[in-house]
Design a protein around this motif. Structure first.
Motif, short mmCIF file in Angstrom:
data_model
loop_
_atom_site.label_atom_id
_atom_site.label_comp_id
_atom_site.label_asym_id
_atom_site.label_seq_id
_atom_site.Cartn_x
_atom_site.Cartn_y
_atom_site.Cartn_z
N THR A 137 9.11 -58.57 55.74
CA THR A 137 9.15 -57.26 55.49
C THR A 137 9.57 -56.25 56.63
OG1 THR A 137 7.67 -55.50 54.69
CG2 THR A 137 6.67 -56.93 56.35
N GLY A 138 10.12 -54.96 56.29
CA GLY A 138 10.36 -54.07 57.02
C GLY A 138 8.94 -53.20 57.60
N HIS A 139 8.79 -52.95 58.90
CA HIS A 139 7.53 -52.58 59.26
C HIS A 139 7.72 -51.41 60.16
CE1 HIS A 139 3.84 -52.86 61.90
NE2 HIS A 139 3.29 -52.99 60.62
N PHE A 140 6.91 -50.36 59.88
CA PHE A 140 6.91 -49.26 60.92
C PHE A 140 5.21 -48.99 61.39
CE2 PHE A 140 10.44 -48.86 58.17
CZ PHE A 140 11.44 -48.49 58.87
N LEU A 141 5.07 -48.83 62.63
CA LEU A 141 3.71 -48.22 62.99
C LEU A 141 3.75 -47.17 63.71
CD1 LEU A 141 0.77 -49.10 63.42
CD2 LEU A 141 1.40 -50.06 65.56
N PHE A 142 3.15 -46.07 63.23
CA PHE A 142 3.12 -44.71 63.78
C PHE A 142 1.93 -44.54 64.62
CE2 PHE A 142 5.99 -44.60 60.51
CZ PHE A 142 7.13 -43.74 61.13
N SER A 143 1.62 -43.83 65.72
CA SER A 143 0.55 -43.72 66.48
C SER A 143 -0.40 -42.73 65.95
CB SER A 143 0.91 -43.06 68.01
OG SER A 143 1.50 -41.89 67.64
N PRO A 144 -1.71 -43.02 66.17
CA PRO A 144 -2.81 -42.27 65.71
C PRO A 144 -2.32 -40.37 65.92
CG PRO A 144 -3.82 -44.00 66.74
CD PRO A 144 -2.23 -43.98 67.22
N VAL A 174 5.56 -50.27 55.28
CA VAL A 174 6.10 -51.38 54.90
C VAL A 174 7.55 -51.13 53.85
CG1 VAL A 174 4.40 -52.91 55.51
CG2 VAL A 174 4.66 -52.37 53.15
N CYS A 175 8.62 -51.85 54.01
CA CYS A 175 9.72 -51.68 52.99
C CYS A 175 10.26 -53.07 52.76
CB CYS A 175 10.65 -50.72 53.56
SG CYS A 175 11.40 -50.74 54.99
N PRO A 176 11.08 -53.10 51.97
CA PRO A 176 11.82 -54.26 51.85
C PRO A 176 12.68 -54.52 53.02
CG PRO A 176 11.93 -53.40 49.71
CD PRO A 176 11.40 -52.40 50.72
N PRO A 177 12.97 -55.69 53.46
CA PRO A 177 13.75 -56.04 54.61
C PRO A 177 15.36 -55.56 54.52
CG PRO A 177 12.71 -57.89 54.23
CD PRO A 177 12.29 -56.92 53.02
#
Length: 242
Positions: A137-144, A174-177
């Motif tokens: 998966t495509g993955h993004f993490l954003f800070s608090p 998350v998103c499709p790769p």
């Protein structure tokens, strides 16, 4: 709401990996070469190459080095015959581990990976033995502290699959790769730049490890990440500092 200490865990893991990976340039150059060989030299038509170039830019790799890696990939410059090999195995308590490699010597790589698992009380498994526990998966993490409502709105407009707010206030998308680059561009156009992002093998469920077990497992993961042919290491373990 999900997750207990997602932000702290990922931040710690990424910081540790950056310190260990003194040969990050070599790894990224390999990735660019293979991406160009498999999908062509035009990053507009080759999402994997575009992502690899973005990583190289973030790592301050000179443009000339990137250009030469692409030329090697498409055969204009002589290159080693790299191949991608994925290994699957188990760590402490049967935790799942995926090891992605790019190598010019299959025998050397499998010997090093197998030895590292064995040395740290793990086992090298067979193809497919743990892969089913992960999503590509495509993955993004954003800070608090990020504006959650506006971020969710931007993610929906970018056609992301899902948005999750963790218990510590961090936000994951998350998103499709194959849609990663599009979602990334759309989010950044709205002013949202993820702290960590990429196309990853994301575990469906994470297993928390603390204390001595966490230390032992981290030693195995670190040893695998330090192998010269290893590109990425994924696990369904969440190592918690307590």
């Amino acid at each position: 709401m999900a997750g207990h200490s997602k932000w702290a865990n990922i931040k710690h893991k990424k910081a540790a990996a950056d310190i260990r990976r003194s040969n990050i340039w070599t790894r990224l150059i390999k990735e660019i070469t293979v991406a160009a060989r498999l999908g062509g030299s035009d990053p507009r038509l080759n999402p994997r190459l575009r992502l690899a170039i973005d990583k190289a830019t973030d790592a301050n790799i000179p443009k000339n080095n990137v250009y030469k890696a692409i030329q090697r990939g498409v055969g204009y410059i002589e290159s080693l015959n790299y191949e991608e090999i994925r290994y699957e195995g188990y760590g402490l308590s049967g935790v799942a581990i995926i090891v992605d490699t790019i190598t010019d010597n299959r025998a050397r790589t499998v010997a090093e990976v197998r030895h590292t698992f064995s040395k740290h009380s793990g086992n090298l498994g067979t193809d497919g033995s743990v892969l089913f526990l992960f999503h590509h998966t495509g993955h993004f993490l954003f800070s608090p502290g990020m504006s959650e409502d506006k971020l969710i709105e931007a993610a929906l407009e970018a056609d992301a699959d899902d948005v999750t707010t963790n218990g510590d206030g961090s936000v994951e998308i998350v998103c499709p790769p194959n849609n990663f680059s599009h979602v990334k561009a759309m989010l950044e156009a709205r002013g949202f730049k993820a702290k960590f992002s990429g196309v990853i093998m994301k575990p469906q469920v994470e297993i928390e490890f603390t204390g001595n077990d966490a230390i032992k497992l981290q030693n195995l993961l670190s040893a695998l990440e330090n192998l010269s042919d290893v590109q990425e290491v994924y696990t369904n373990a969440a190592i918690i500092d307590r």
